[in-house]
Design an enzyme around this catalytic site. Structure first.
Site, PDB file in Angstrom:
ATOM      1  N   TRP A  77      36.998  52.162  37.299  1.00 14.36           N
ATOM      2  CA  TRP A  77      35.810  51.281  38.734  1.00 14.36           C
ATOM      3  C   TRP A  77      36.318  52.157  40.461  1.00 14.36           C
ATOM      4  O   TRP A  77      35.603  51.518  40.864  1.00 14.36           O
ATOM      5  CB  TRP A  77      35.565  50.124  38.708  1.00 14.36           C
ATOM      6  N   ASP A  78      37.259  53.164  39.729  1.00 13.39           N
ATOM      7  CA  ASP A  78      38.258  53.150  41.686  1.00 13.39           C
ATOM      8  C   ASP A  78      37.287  53.611  42.421  1.00 13.39           C
ATOM      9  O   ASP A  78      37.126  53.286  43.422  1.00 13.39           O
ATOM     10  CB  ASP A  78      39.014  54.394  41.006  1.00 13.39           C
ATOM     11  N   GLU A 118      43.197  40.993  35.799  1.00 13.59           N
ATOM     12  CA  GLU A 118      43.149  41.530  34.639  1.00 13.59           C
ATOM     13  C   GLU A 118      44.391  40.579  33.810  1.00 13.59           C
ATOM     14  O   GLU A 118      44.616  40.362  32.379  1.00 13.59           O
ATOM     15  CB  GLU A 118      43.626  43.033  34.168  1.00 13.59           C
ATOM     16  N   LYS A 134      46.949  39.147  38.769  1.00 10.08           N
ATOM     17  CA  LYS A 134      46.991  40.577  39.373  1.00 10.08           C
ATOM     18  C   LYS A 134      46.806  40.671  40.593  1.00 10.08           C
ATOM     19  O   LYS A 134      47.849  41.918  40.742  1.00 10.08           O
ATOM     20  CB  LYS A 134      46.606  41.073  37.729  1.00 10.08           C
ATOM     21  N   GLN A 135      45.194  40.991  40.589  1.00 11.73           N
ATOM     22  CA  GLN A 135      44.342  40.678  41.803  1.00 11.73           C
ATOM     23  C   GLN A 135      43.230  40.030  42.590  1.00 11.73           C
ATOM     24  O   GLN A 135      42.713  39.411  40.817  1.00 11.73           O
ATOM     25  CB  GLN A 135      44.223  42.529  41.858  1.00 11.73           C
TER      26      GLN A 135
END
Lengths: 803, 803
Positions: free
Chosen positions: A361-362, A500, A621-622
């Protein structure tokens, strides 16, 4: 000290070579090449990586007793080997000589890598070596390297070896080494004419031919000399050996020009024929460098960004230099040369093997930069998705959904390639991997289509390609949403958000989460915009699409209903819950882990190694929820929440930011981008700190060892976009280019040039002043929004605003 | 009688099969398939052709003691063989049985070919066979054939054979049979799962893999039955044999679905894997037919044209049926499926092997139709040229010119592939061929770029791709023009115009002509428009291009100068001379030749066989000069002539038309298109007559034997465009859609739908009335010109004009 246009390293540091190789990778969107040393190691096993865009190779591999599909970015034959030996001794090897001096410079303005060194060999001979190389930006199939050797205290003969080596393996990522790493089969090697060699290899599973030809010329005392050559030839290796007399103080220049073609290329008869023809036609290093540098000059005119920090001490060019390095690396993977290729943007660029070239998805972080500078590239990258729409339809169908479900890790043919197992290097255990449940990638693709259209008004693309993808994605979201009568709302089950660390609930085997806020709100947004897309198209095209996809008015009604009744969960104080049940998780003892472990970015691995799981804790994680504030303006969030019948409270925003930022380990390099962005208006010093940390991600490899596996393209583009869109307050919405600059204290001014709806626009910002200039063009007047007011900006007009 | 949506043949006519095969070819832009008989001949030598777009194969061949390069359109494996034998007898062969009834129907609306026959075999068994097939328009890699067999007076067992055959050769054109005609190498054959077979071949020079899988199902009494299969397998041939009991009066249906992929395809892992996967996923014949027919329905909504003749007698649907057949065949070669391929439009479509798939100038006749219906296709075809711009630059350089010189016959990689020798079948002699001197193809490419932009306003394409081609072509024209101080004008030497009867002057060895009017005036037009293109682009893009191409202001000044001082030659009465010196040629004795030869279309061959040459005479294969009136409106010609300082006399126009029409042999099918067009305003009956003759070109094979070698795509599209643009008077110039209808006496009314600048527009014309309706759309108001007045036409608005 380096200036703002170059990256300079002094001294040879074997430990840092992986990092340097990644940061000094050269590419042009078609292929890229790593490799730090001026000579390449010749042992047949370890090579500097060289990748070619869009060439994937898929092999079945046995891991931990389970079948795992493994799709690899293809290393193309190594063209760097250009080495020498004085007086028939050993071939030059940096590691075996006494280095007297070593300097490496990456020139960002011209895309040239230079190396200069002096050494003393075991025979006491002192020699200076200067090497330079580039991968051509205007002729994507060409690259060149030039080495100049000068004996400082000796004369004699010098053997020069110029090779093409197809025995490359994929071994850039240590933990992948147990996977099959040999993807090239030898096909043929041969001499071409008097001065060139040729090599053809084929990828073992995808059967792509890679053909490479190399022409080697020697210039003693600056003029070309014909020299006898000996051919060194093997199945997948070929070299020309030349012996040249050499005199103390007289420099010998060796030039090697290579051409690479693959069987996937357009406009070819046969790739081997094209490669041979191209080196035959190629001009000298210097002539090629001129057209290469001009192409970079044009690219920089479109892509440069200028910032002047408000300080004079220290390295006042550091941020600017790194921003340019980031643009430079983005353009090695996605460039004008990408426009005609069937490629996506891999998370590590063409710079390394991590994530095996799969497409994630970057793009969400990369497209905004490309959209506003060279939207032709974005269009091409969206076509990559469009070509895989059928595969996504079948994936949806097989999972019991409707529409199109694009995979989390997209392989060459658009197939889901997410690993079923992953290795925790900390525990040595192979663990089930549920990350394919990150369905939110579908919202990212729709978001990218929409914003490409907003910036370009390319109705032709939207009509012919974009709308079909968009509607199929909307339909997927409508079909994954189920009605829960208890709440009187729709909900989405069994998914993972971008965070994640959470792939399910503790103490249950069920995979995925319920009502992930990020996913649900994005789904609502997609459904709203899908209804808008249908209105935007010419009526006959809407009709065609609705017939083709069998979309009935009833179905549109359902989309509208879901977009008004999706469930979100809030804490009592109005903070949006990351997912349903998040409030019941434990707080983690951050101090304990910070004390115990040097680096806690990957708390997931630490916890698993301790027999625990991040699913138990309020940590990320984010931070998923904050991504919403990254993607949408506060006005848009308010609109979406109110559509859903929830109350939007402006007070909740800073509380939400604070809450989740305190619970993030920054396990992803994207995390800092998002957090810096969302803080930009409320906490400028905090935002700047995160921004500068994000700037250092790759340059200092802050995650320890991930940069040598390939750079983090999303984070690189994201830092540039913070300057481009966040500080300038650019928002492209409703046919208006909105501007609302807020420059950080640390900057004095900021200048950039964007392309909006075909019209080049220059922005020049200082703390208290904004100048907007529309450049000469036959394009149309654009609508410019400043704070709440809309202005017409004609070509060649300048407007000034006070801030 | 056939209706306006189908082409029906009764009776089997072996002599007409070549023509029928060409006219009943099925394709979808990705590949096409000929083959008339419901079973395919199985003798390993002669096959119905099956072509795949964009796959060229290049082989060196010895002819008449000279090396000749021969680049061929690739026949893909033959997937048609689906044959049967009752009671273990001989495999069914149309030529060996007593045919009781035979009917063949091509359905234009749905793109389906149906065949129905009854026959009696040597054992007295009567059987009826119904066969249908299509090449899928929405899933370009799929095709299907279904055969239903009913024993009328017997019961027993039936063997069915379903094969894929890679032993195909190129033998569709008799006079090419001395060239190498074997281009496929066997790679592998294998069974796939329970019900499918797989074949892979590779083209021998271009190394393109072609992979095909076929799934065969039998349905006795309408429901699927699993049947044992025997595999018949060879290196390049594979078949499934099935034996089924069959009962008098009970129909057995055999369905075969195939998938074709090549290694050139996008979004694949490996072509063999994709072909196998695709047949595994494919649905039944009927289900596939539904999505195929819907795709055709959508295409027809965009591409249909309706005319109602002003007569009630005879076959009053004939013209309409043929126009639709022409659209149908154009869309088999260029379709929505072409958009993502690297292909051009070969003159014979994908329908036959003549001209070996090379790309000529025929786009000039094809693009106007595509531009106004589905410009995405034109854009893609222009990209085909853009990708070959570098090759054209090198060709210019090697010939001593600047800029880009596109070849007359463009091969796979953009290289000049015009034959150096050609065979005159009448004399049996191989003759030097100078047709590569038709440099005017470069003007055609520029013309196409310009008109694509005029119709679409696609500034992004123009800016990024089109302008660069345009400027390089302009530069070529500027460099080939030389100043002649005697006349004080520029001139162009050594070229051929579209009239291929003149490749030089009699009694000299010098090749090419001086000051061909068509070439010179087109060169002037290109130079004028090039100066305009530079103004149209955003200033920063113009600057980029001028720097990249090193175009200085001086050079632009030179373009302007040449565009004002090019030489044209006129006869005393103001008629434009085809070239300098034309007036000194002899008149030919037309009566003598008409008397002596049945067909004088190819007078060039006749003259050469008589030891004479057309270079001596005032005659043409097609009239060069008249092409100018086809391409430009009278206003544009006047403007160009006046710019050059020549007098434009309106009287000269009819005189010019009459002069050259009297001297044309119509040796090209394009000739009648041009002549009908230029007569449309001055001589409506004459124009209609030429139009109806042009309509019959392929249907009746009026040139005698050329249609079986492939249809004439330029002429087909041209006839449709006469109705579309010439009768409606559409002219897209200066941001205005001009309309000036003049309907022939023979028509009562004419309706069509076009797309202009993203806006769908309906035109409804009768003799005395024009209605223009802009369909609902979010696009912009357009400027509509009627005669001399300009109107604004908003979406959803209708305007009516009296004629």
């Amino acid at each position: 000290m380096s200036d703002a246009w170059s990256l300079v390293y002094h001294g040879f540091d074997p430990k840092a070579e992986g990092l340097r190789e990644a940061l000094c990778t050269l590419g042009n969107g078609y292929f890229a090449t790593r490799g730090a040393a001026p000579e390449a190691s010749d042992d047949g096993v370890h090579y500097p990586g060289t990748y070619v865009a869009g060439c994937y190779n898929r092999l079945k591999t046995e891991i931990a007793g389970r079948d795992v599909w493994n799709e690899d970015l293809v290393n193309v034959p190594n063209w760097l080997p250009l080495t020498f030996r004085p007086e028939g001794g050993e071939w030059f090897d940096l590691r075996d000589v006494e280095l007297l001096d070593y300097r490496q410079e990456l020139h960002l303005a011209t895309g040239e890598l230079r190396r200069a060194l002096r050494y003393r060999d075991s025979g006491g001979r002192e020699t200076s070596v200067a090497s330079r190389r580039f991968v051509h930006m205007a002729h994507p199939h060409l690259a060149a390297v030039e080495t100049t050797i000068e004996p400082l205290n000796w004369s004699g003969t010098l053997d020069v070896r110029s090779a093409l080596d197809g025995r490359v393996v994929n071994n850039g990522v240590a933990r992948y080494r147990r996977l099959n790493n040999r993807h090239l089969e030898a096909v043929e090697t041969e001499a071409v004419g008097d001065d060139a060699i040729f090599l053809r290899v084929r990828t073992s599973q995808s059967r792509i031919d890679l053909a490479m030809a190399a022409r080697t010329h020697v210039y003693p005392n600056g003029s070309l000399k014909n020299t006898d050559r000996r051919l060194v030839q093997d199945a997948a290796y070929i070299a020309h050996d030349l012996t040249v007399p050499i005199t103390q103080g007289a420099a010998l220049t060796v030039e090697k020009v290579i051409a690479l073609y693959t069987s996937r290329d357009h406009a070819i008869s046969e790739c081997g024929l094209e490669a041979r023809k191209a080196v035959g036609r190629a001009r000298t290093y210097d002539a090629l460098l001129r057209t290469h540098a001009r192409a970079w000059e044009h690219i920089w005119r479109r892509f440069d960004i200028a910032i002047v920090p408000d300080r004079e001490d220290g390295d006042d060019k550091r941020e600017l230099r790194i921003l340019r390095l980031h643009v430079f690396h983005l353009l090695q993977t996605a460039s004008p040369n990408t426009i005609d290729l069937d490629v996506g943007v891999p998370p590590r660029g063409l710079h390394g093997e991590a994530y095996r070239g799969h497409i994630f998805w970057d793009e969400l972080f990369i497209f905004p930069l490309l959209n506003l500078r060279m939207p032709e590239i974005t269009r091409a990258l969206l076509m990559y998705r469009y070509r895989r729409l059928d595969e996504a339809r079948i994936a949806a169908q097989e999972a019991g959904f409707q529409g199109a479900m694009f995979p989390w890790q997209s392989g060459s043919n658009g197939r889901e390639e997410t690993q079923q197992l992953h290795l925790n290097p900390k525990s040595g255990r192979w663990l089930p991997d549920r990350s394919h449940r990150q369905r939110h990638v579908n919202a990212a693709i729709a978001y990218n289509v929409w914003h490409y259209y907003q910036v370009t008004e390319d109705l032709e693309f939207l009509s012919f390609f974009g709308a079909e993808m968009f509607l199929e994605i909307a339909r997927f979201w409508a079909s994954i949403a189920t009605y829960n009568a208890d709440h009187g709302r729709y909900e989405i089950r069994g998914v993972m958000g971008p965070d994640e660390y959470h792939d399910g609930y503790p103490d249950t085997d069920q995979a995925g989460l319920l009502n992930n806020a990020y996913t649900n709100l994005l789904a609502v947004w997609v459904l709203c915009r899908a209804l808008e897309v249908i209105e935007l198209l010419p009526q006959n095209r809407s009709q065609e699409l609705c017939e083709k996809l069998a979309i009935s008015p009833d179905e549109l009604g359902r989309w509208d209903e879901i977009s008004r009744q999706m469930r979100l969960v809030f804490f009592d104080d109005g903070i949006l819950s990351q997912f349903e049940g998040y409030e019941r998780l434990d707080e983690i003892d951050w101090d304990r882990y910070r004390e115990k472990y040097e680096d806690i970015h990957r708390l997931d691995r630490i916890l698993e190694a301790e027999g625990d799981t991040p699913n138990r804790y309020k940590l990320s994680k984010q931070a998923d929820v904050l991504m919403l504030y990254y993607l949408f303006s506060t006005e848009e969030i308010k609109e979406l929440l109110e559509r859903l019948g929830y109350t939007f409270s402006p007070d909740a925003v800073p509380k939400t930011i604070e809450y989740y930022m305190a619970r993030s380990s920054h396990g992803s390099t994207l995390s800092r981008i998002v957090d810096s962005w969302v803080l930009a208006r409320s906490n400028r010093p905090g935002s700047w700190e995160l921004f500068t940390e994000a700037l250092e991600s790759d340059v200092r490899d802050i995650q320890g060892g991930t940069t040598p596996e390939g750079i983090h393209l999303g984070a690189m583009a994201g830092t540039v976009d913070i300057v481009q869109r966040c500080y300038s307050g650019i928002d492209t919405r409703g046919d208006v280019l909105w501007l609302n600059p807020r420059i950080p204290e640390q900057l004095r001014c900021l200048r950039l040039r964007i392309l909006y709806r075909g019209q080049p626009i220059e922005l020049d910002m200082e703390r208290d002043r904004l100048m907007v200039t529309s450049l000469p063009s036959a394009a149309h007047t654009i609508q410019l929004g400043f704070r709440d007011e809309i202005f017409q900006l004609r070509p060649e007009e300048t407007r000034e605003f006070s801030l």
